[in-house]
Design an enzyme around this catalytic site. Structure first.
Site, PDB file in Angstrom:
ATOM      1  N   GLY A  46       0.813  -1.199   0.000  1.00  0.00           N
ATOM      2  CA  GLY A  46       0.000   0.000   0.000  1.00  0.00           C
ATOM      3  C   GLY A  46       0.853   1.258   0.000  1.00  0.00           C
ATOM      4  O   GLY A  46       2.042   1.221   0.352  1.00  0.00           O
ATOM      5  N   CYS A  47       0.251   2.387  -0.353  1.00  0.00           N
ATOM      6  CA  CYS A  47       1.002   3.642  -0.476  1.00  0.00           C
ATOM      7  C   CYS A  47       1.470   4.148   0.885  1.00  0.00           C
ATOM      8  O   CYS A  47       2.661   4.435   1.076  1.00  0.00           O
ATOM      9  CB  CYS A  47       0.183   4.685  -1.217  1.00  0.00           C
TER      10      CYS A  47
END
Length: 332
Positions: free
Chosen positions: A141-142
């Site tokens: 995920g970012c």
């Protein structure tokens, strides 16, 4: 050292109309080692790619299709959370096809297997060797990428001995392309808000990675995410108690990321425009009293999503890790 290859591979994209799909397209149409074979989209089948991603006019004449092809070497899943698992359950993808999934469906160890497919967590600065031999990749995920890179060097030396405090602000593209009440321009512009306080979904994958390096870690990660009034990027401020001197901490970070081409460490002040539109991560390390203060920042759509997915592809197929990812920052 892995021998770098110069031959081309065939790639396909599932979910090419959204933000991550669009970023994937922008990278792959110019990648020296990739022939982009097809881009799947049910809602845009038959339309030229540049009719949706208008900046690609002049770069490609490829059209979206609603027909799945498995005559590829690698398949990127740029679909929503939960949809990647549904797609793989509904479609027989040969084991010869490498899969790189950008959703959260396979990131956690308890969810990393689906039938005959096993997924490796695709954070190169943590699992580079495993990625090189992987068949399937779960792209991080970012927020998880940004925050993990801010603390992994400490975990690698067993030096996470206190609670971790994090405030991080993300751009509106992190919420996806579909408009909502909190992503609409008129609400987001000139505005700031918190959400998912202490309970963000990326905390689970962060915790797994830290325990991978420091099994004894059992302290709280106090994470406050902010919605920023800008389009793209993540800026994270992290602090914790530490006995390290400032120069010791800086060297620890420099040594850990030596050889990782996209993660850069400094004690100078940094700002978000230095990394927006690139696959870079900038990390600042400073000491204030007994607190170690780390600033970590990246582009949520590139190193936080599509850029990292291509970086993983490069590692899997033995290409130069930087291939297709030498991108220019916004700067001003």
């Amino acid at each position: 050292m892995t021998e770098l290859k110069s031959n081309k591979i065939k790639a396909g994209i599932i979910g090419g109309a959204g933000y991550t799909g669009g970023e994937m397209l922008r990278i792959l149409v110019n990648h020296p080692n990739v022939d982009l074979t097809f881009v799947h989209s049910n809602s845009n089948a038959g339309n030229f790619i540049y009719e949706v991603h208008t900046d690609l006019f002049g770069d490609t004449e490829l059209k979206f299709t609603d027909v799945l092809s498995t005559d590829v070497d690698v398949l990127f899943l740029c679909v929503g959370h939960g949809d990647a698992k549904k797609f793989l359950e509904a479609n027989a993808i040969p084991d010869s096809v490498k899969i790189i999934d950008l959703s959260q469906d396979f990131r956690l160890s308890q969810n990393s297997k689906l039938k005959s497919k096993n997924f490796i967590y695709g954070l190169p600065e943590l699992n580079r060797d495993a990625i090189k031999s992987a068949q399937n990749i779960a792209n991080p995920g970012c927020f998880a990428t940004c925050l993990q890179l801010g603390v992994l060097p400490l975990a690698a030396k067993g030096l996470l001995n206190s609670e971790i405090h994090i405030s991080a602000t993300t751009g509106s593209t992190g919420a996806g392309q579909k408009p909502t009440a909190t992503t609409h321009f008129t609400w987001r512009n000139d505005n700031l808000s918190v959400y998912k306080v202490f309970d963000h979904q990326h905390l689970n994958e962060i915790g797994e990675s830290l325990k991978q390096l420091q099994p004894s870690f059992d302290k709280a990660i106090n994470f406050i995410p902010y919605r920023g009034d800008f389009t793209r990027g993540i800026f994270a401020a992290i602090y914790m108690d530490s006995d390290l001197a400032g120069d010791e901490a800086l060297k620890l970070y420099e040594d850990y990321y030596a050889g990782h081409p996209f993660t850069h460490v400094t004690d100078r002040d940094i700002d978000l425009k230095q990394v927006v539109n690139t696959n870079k991560v900038f990390i600042q390390v400073k000491k204030y009293g007994n607190k170690l203060f780390i600033t970590s920042m990246l582009d949520n759509l590139l190193k936080g999503a599509s850029g990292q997915a291509v970086q993983n592809m490069n590692l899997v197929f033995g290409f130069d890790e930087r291939a297709g990812l030498r991108l220019k920052a916004t700067g001003f």
